[in-house]
Design a protein around this motif. Structure first.
Motif, mmCIF file in Angstrom:
data_model
loop_
_atom_site.group_PDB
_atom_site.id
_atom_site.type_symbol
_atom_site.label_atom_id
_atom_site.label_comp_id
_atom_site.label_asym_id
_atom_site.label_seq_id
_atom_site.Cartn_x
_atom_site.Cartn_y
_atom_site.Cartn_z
ATOM 1 N N CYS A 117 29.878 43.882 45.625
ATOM 2 C CA CYS A 117 28.483 44.098 45.241
ATOM 3 C C CYS A 117 28.344 43.914 43.735
ATOM 4 O O CYS A 117 29.298 44.184 42.987
ATOM 5 C CB CYS A 117 28.036 45.512 45.596
ATOM 6 S SG CYS A 117 28.064 45.839 47.343
ATOM 7 N N PRO A 118 27.170 43.524 43.287
ATOM 8 C CA PRO A 118 26.969 43.303 41.853
ATOM 9 C C PRO A 118 27.237 44.542 41.009
ATOM 10 O O PRO A 118 27.579 44.446 39.831
ATOM 11 C CB PRO A 118 25.492 42.881 41.755
ATOM 12 C CG PRO A 118 25.151 42.366 43.115
ATOM 13 C CD PRO A 118 25.984 43.132 44.082
ATOM 14 N N ALA A 137 34.011 46.607 33.793
ATOM 15 C CA ALA A 137 32.731 45.903 33.881
ATOM 16 C C ALA A 137 32.267 45.807 35.331
ATOM 17 O O ALA A 137 33.084 45.836 36.262
ATOM 18 C CB ALA A 137 32.877 44.504 33.292
ATOM 19 N N THR A 138 30.967 45.685 35.516
ATOM 20 C CA THR A 138 30.427 45.448 36.861
ATOM 21 C C THR A 138 30.636 43.983 37.225
ATOM 22 O O THR A 138 30.878 43.133 36.353
ATOM 23 C CB THR A 138 28.927 45.748 36.911
ATOM 24 O OG1 THR A 138 28.266 44.816 36.045
ATOM 25 C CG2 THR A 138 28.623 47.181 36.493
ATOM 26 N N LEU A 139 30.484 43.717 38.514
ATOM 27 C CA LEU A 139 30.615 42.332 38.958
ATOM 28 C C LEU A 139 29.582 41.442 38.259
ATOM 29 O O LEU A 139 29.904 40.321 37.837
ATOM 30 C CB LEU A 139 30.441 42.251 40.485
ATOM 31 C CG LEU A 139 30.583 40.857 41.076
ATOM 32 C CD1 LEU A 139 31.971 40.280 40.810
ATOM 33 C CD2 LEU A 139 30.302 40.875 42.581
ATOM 34 N N ALA A 140 28.372 41.950 38.115
ATOM 35 C CA ALA A 140 27.339 41.146 37.454
ATOM 36 C C ALA A 140 27.740 40.826 36.014
ATOM 37 O O ALA A 140 27.559 39.689 35.543
ATOM 38 C CB ALA A 140 26.015 41.909 37.479
ATOM 39 N N GLU A 141 28.320 41.810 35.342
ATOM 40 C CA GLU A 141 28.773 41.568 33.954
ATOM 41 C C GLU A 141 29.944 40.581 33.929
ATOM 42 O O GLU A 141 30.024 39.706 33.062
ATOM 43 C CB GLU A 141 29.189 42.901 33.309
ATOM 44 C CG GLU A 141 28.025 43.824 33.034
ATOM 45 C CD GLU A 141 28.451 45.260 32.748
ATOM 46 O OE1 GLU A 141 27.610 46.021 32.225
ATOM 47 O OE2 GLU A 141 29.596 45.638 33.053
ATOM 48 N N LEU A 158 35.430 32.912 40.172
ATOM 49 C CA LEU A 158 35.603 34.322 39.819
ATOM 50 C C LEU A 158 35.786 35.174 41.073
ATOM 51 O O LEU A 158 36.698 36.007 41.143
ATOM 52 C CB LEU A 158 34.390 34.820 39.023
ATOM 53 C CG LEU A 158 34.362 36.337 38.794
ATOM 54 C CD1 LEU A 158 35.438 36.750 37.807
ATOM 55 C CD2 LEU A 158 32.990 36.795 38.317
ATOM 56 N N HIS A 159 34.950 34.958 42.065
ATOM 57 C CA HIS A 159 35.034 35.781 43.274
ATOM 58 C C HIS A 159 36.363 35.573 43.987
ATOM 59 O O HIS A 159 36.981 36.539 44.457
ATOM 60 C CB HIS A 159 33.853 35.473 44.209
ATOM 61 C CG HIS A 159 32.574 36.132 43.771
ATOM 62 N ND1 HIS A 159 31.857 36.977 44.569
ATOM 63 C CD2 HIS A 159 31.907 36.083 42.593
ATOM 64 C CE1 HIS A 159 30.776 37.419 43.910
ATOM 65 N NE2 HIS A 159 30.784 36.868 42.709
ATOM 66 N N ARG A 160 36.814 34.331 44.060
ATOM 67 C CA ARG A 160 38.103 34.074 44.715
ATOM 68 C C ARG A 160 39.243 34.742 43.952
ATOM 69 O O ARG A 160 40.111 35.380 44.531
ATOM 70 C CB ARG A 160 38.357 32.571 44.832
ATOM 71 C CG ARG A 160 37.562 31.881 45.939
ATOM 72 C CD ARG A 160 38.166 30.518 46.288
ATOM 73 N NE ARG A 160 38.174 29.600 45.168
ATOM 74 C CZ ARG A 160 37.111 28.876 44.782
ATOM 75 N NH1 ARG A 160 35.969 28.972 45.448
ATOM 76 N NH2 ARG A 160 37.182 28.063 43.751
ATOM 77 N N ALA A 209 41.590 47.061 40.379
ATOM 78 C CA ALA A 209 41.022 48.018 41.332
ATOM 79 C C ALA A 209 39.505 47.983 41.236
ATOM 80 O O ALA A 209 38.944 47.854 40.137
ATOM 81 C CB ALA A 209 41.535 49.424 41.033
ATOM 82 N N ARG A 210 38.869 48.082 42.401
ATOM 83 C CA ARG A 210 37.410 48.213 42.427
ATOM 84 C C ARG A 210 37.102 49.706 42.375
ATOM 85 O O ARG A 210 37.689 50.493 43.115
ATOM 86 C CB ARG A 210 36.858 47.594 43.709
ATOM 87 C CG ARG A 210 35.364 47.710 43.815
ATOM 88 C CD ARG A 210 34.800 46.842 44.901
ATOM 89 N NE ARG A 210 35.544 46.932 46.164
ATOM 90 C CZ ARG A 210 35.042 46.483 47.323
ATOM 91 N NH1 ARG A 210 33.857 45.907 47.351
ATOM 92 N NH2 ARG A 210 35.741 46.574 48.430
ATOM 93 N N THR A 211 36.174 50.084 41.530
ATOM 94 C CA THR A 211 35.840 51.502 41.410
ATOM 95 C C THR A 211 34.387 51.709 41.802
ATOM 96 O O THR A 211 33.593 50.764 41.860
ATOM 97 C CB THR A 211 36.052 52.006 39.973
ATOM 98 O OG1 THR A 211 35.207 51.247 39.107
ATOM 99 C CG2 THR A 211 37.482 51.833 39.547
#
Lengths: 99, 191, 341
Positions: free
Chosen positions: A3-4, A52-56, A78-80, A92-94
């Motif tokens: 998610c963004p 940073a967030t995904l959007a950033e 980037l996503h891959r 890690a995703r937080t």
């Protein structure tokens, strides 16, 4: 699927060892003992992941590679790369800390 | 300037210099590209008309170095046949030649695989996904090499070359991203 | 002004990324081929726990991310697990051991510490050969029990063998034993002219053609699933350019196989990176070797093979490695010249 508002940071205990002589970096993941080689692209993504967030991240990554890739290609790359780094336990995703 | 800023500047410069954004990749560190055989000294190459063909190529993103190692073993095994046994090298005119360093007549297969090595971004370092595959040949081997690198396997004679050509097809179709950049090191040129 | 090649070696590396830590020269065994000459110096001469921990911090701060811990027998030190724990928190850490003291509880603790891989030395496929080589009856059974315990706890295991006359005939059987024990890698190492192996050289060493024949026989019948690691052509690169090591007494020695030949500095008093710039270290990393196989595509961009064996046989740092089929040039590997160490 991210998610963004997801935030990304170096996973706890992970050591990233830049090797600029080779255009590579190496990551040590103590929780699943392994040493992994990162190419320029995954190294760049891992460096950007400082909470940073995904959007950033999308914005910063697109800016960093703008001379060689358009926004859409940059976002896909980037996503891959992010998915690989999360899967390997390097990033890690937080939870989104924003109110 | 923070370490992070310095690293980002470096990575931007590196990506700009490469003029391409590589596919993201992670790879276990313990693997090494394995190589086999060696190229004769330049004086011997020149005397025997030994050519070296170098393919510089990109590895498909999903291919691992282990898979390249496995390909290498198979390719080297196909070359290791009686028809391609090492034999004393003869000069371009058919006369025997002597290695100026050792004083002996070198003995080599007419068609040789010299290995696949990491190509280097600069004088400093191996990058990762660009490699160079080297073959060498002398005498009749020059025609054999030309055939296995460029023709459909079942069109090649003698028949023992066909399995070798099939491994080249495997290399191109399963390991290689795009087309190889071909360089021929010809002993008639200054080395 | 130095060029990068002179400072960092060839290929260039500004700072080492991996290091071998020769933790101790203590060992419960009495191996005929012991490189560390275990027991020859008082254990009290070795670095204490606090100094090892400080050094590991220094190494981590300077970019070491991969540490190979060997001995002697590293687990013979009472503080071995504390030192390993300090390392695994900072760098990928692997351990070389005889495994004779690894029971289920030890294996569980090593797995819990995050040891990435354990390398176990076996000197033969039969108790008669192995136990005679290590000087303690029952050692092969104990080592196999240790390997089994490690595998039960999910620790990857490589079996190593130092190829020498007493075990050459057992090489294929040893590979089968390693595979059956759960190892996924079989490392065949050449005999190095160090410690007790140096003194027993004539009884242990094989001619190069005997070594190559043994490797060929092994490669032709390698058990499925077992990866072969070997240090002969085409894997006999000159790896000084990237190697670093510390001996049990705190001296920087570049490579464990150089332990009898070099001293780049005392790390109790000298910063570790300063030793990386020792003139001899820089010279060996530069890879200047006479008579190396020019244009060799097999050496992975390095030249001349192992410096330890080159020096032992030829007395020169720029001599070619005689364990290479191309560079051997008639050197009889069964005869080690008598040179002062």
């Amino acid at each position: 699927m991210f998610c963004p508002t997801d935030r990304f940071e170096r996973a706890a205990g992970v050591v990233l060892r830049p090797m600029p002589e080779w255009g590579r970096a190496y990551a040590y993941t103590p929780r699943r003992p392994a040493l992994t080689e990162l190419n320029t692209t995954t190294w760049l993504i891992a460096t950007l992941c400082d909470g940073a967030t995904l959007a950033e991240l999308e914005e910063e990554f697109a800016d960093a590679v703008r001379r060689v890739a358009g926004d859409n290609a940059a976002r896909d790359t980037l996503h891959r790369g992010l998915a690989m780094l999360v899967e390997a336990g390097i990033i890690a995703r937080t939870e989104d800390a924003a109110p | 300037m923070s370490n992070r800023t310095r690293t980002l500047l470096y990575l931007r410069a590196l990506i700009d210099a490469d003029r391409t954004l590589d596919e993201p990749r992670l790879e276990p560190v313990r693997l090494h590209v394995r190589t086999a055989g060696s190229i004769p000294p330049k004086a011997v190459m020149a005397a025997a008309g030994y050519i070296v063909v170098v393919w510089t190529w990109r590895i498909k993103p999903e291919v691992t170095r282990t898979e390249i190692e496995q390909w290498e073993l198979g390719h080297a095994a196909e070359l290791n046949v009686a028809e391609n046994a090492a034999q004393p090298m003869t000069g371009i005119g058919g006369a025997g030649i002597t290695d100026a360093e050792t004083g002996t007549v070198p003995s080599r297969p007419m068609l040789a695989y010299h290995g696949t090595v990491l190509a280097r971004r600069s004088v400093f370092a191996p990058p990762g996904r660009t490699v160079q595959t080297l073959w060498g040949a002398w005498g009749e081997g020059r025609q054999w090499l030309e055939a296995v690198l460029s023709r459909a396997p079942d069109t090649i004679q003698p028949e023992w070359l066909q399995p070798i050509a099939r491994t080249i097809v495997t290399l191109r179709s399963e390991l290689m991203d795009g087309e190889p950049e071909v360089t021929v090191i010809d002993p008639s040129l200054p080395l | 002004m130095s060029t990068p090649g002179e400072v960092g070696g060839t290929p260039w590396m500004a700072r080492p990324m991996k290091l071998t830590l020769c933790l101790t020269a203590r060992c419960p065994l009495d191996c005929r081929a012991c490189y560390a000459d275990c027991g020859a110096r008082p254990a009290a001469d070795e670095l204490d726990t606090a100094t090892w921990l400080r050094l590991i911090d220094e190494l981590a701060a300077n970019g070491v991310i991969n540490m190979f811990v060997e001995g002697g027998e590293p687990l013979a030190r009472d503080d071995a697990e504390a030192i390993l724990a300090h390392a695994t928190a900072r760098m990928f850490t692997t351990l070389r051991t005889h495994a004779v003291t690894i029971d289920d509880a030890t294996a569980a603790r090593l797995a819990g510490l995050g040891i990435g891989r354990v390398y176990v030395d076996l000197m033969g496929a039969t108790a008669a050969t192995h136990d005679a080589m290590v000087g303690v009856p029952g050692s092969l059974d104990a080592a196999l029990a240790g390997i089994a315990a490690l595998r039960r706890h999910g620790v990857p295991v490589s079996v190593l063998v130092i190829l020498c006359r007493p075990n050459v005939a057992e090489l294929p059987a040893l590979a089968r034993l390693a595979a059956a024990a759960g190892a996924d890698e079989f490392g065949v190492l050449r005999l190095y002219p160090l410690g007790r192996a140096r003194r027993a050289w004539s009884a242990l060493a094989l001619a190069l053609d005997e070594q190559m024949a043994a490797l060929a026989e092994l490669a032709a019948d390698l058990p499925a699933g077992l990866r072969l690691m070997q240090s002969w052509h085409p894997n006999d690169a000159n790896c000084c350019w990237q190697n670093a090591a510390i001996d049990p007494y705190g001296h920087a020695i570049g490579c464990p196989y150089l332990r009898d030949y070099v001293d780049y500095g005392d790390l109790r008093t000298t910063p570790w990176l300063e030793t990386w710039n020792h003139p001899l270290y820089r010279r060996l990393r530069a890879g200047a070797v006479d008579g190396h196989c020019r244009d060799c595509a097999s050496s992975q961009l390095t030249r001349g093979g192992c410096r330890s064996t080159a020096y032992a046989f030829h007395g020169r740092w720029d001599a070619p490695d005689p364990f290479c089929v191309t560079m051997n040039k008639g050197t009889d590997l069964r005869v080690l010249p008598d040179r002062p160490v």
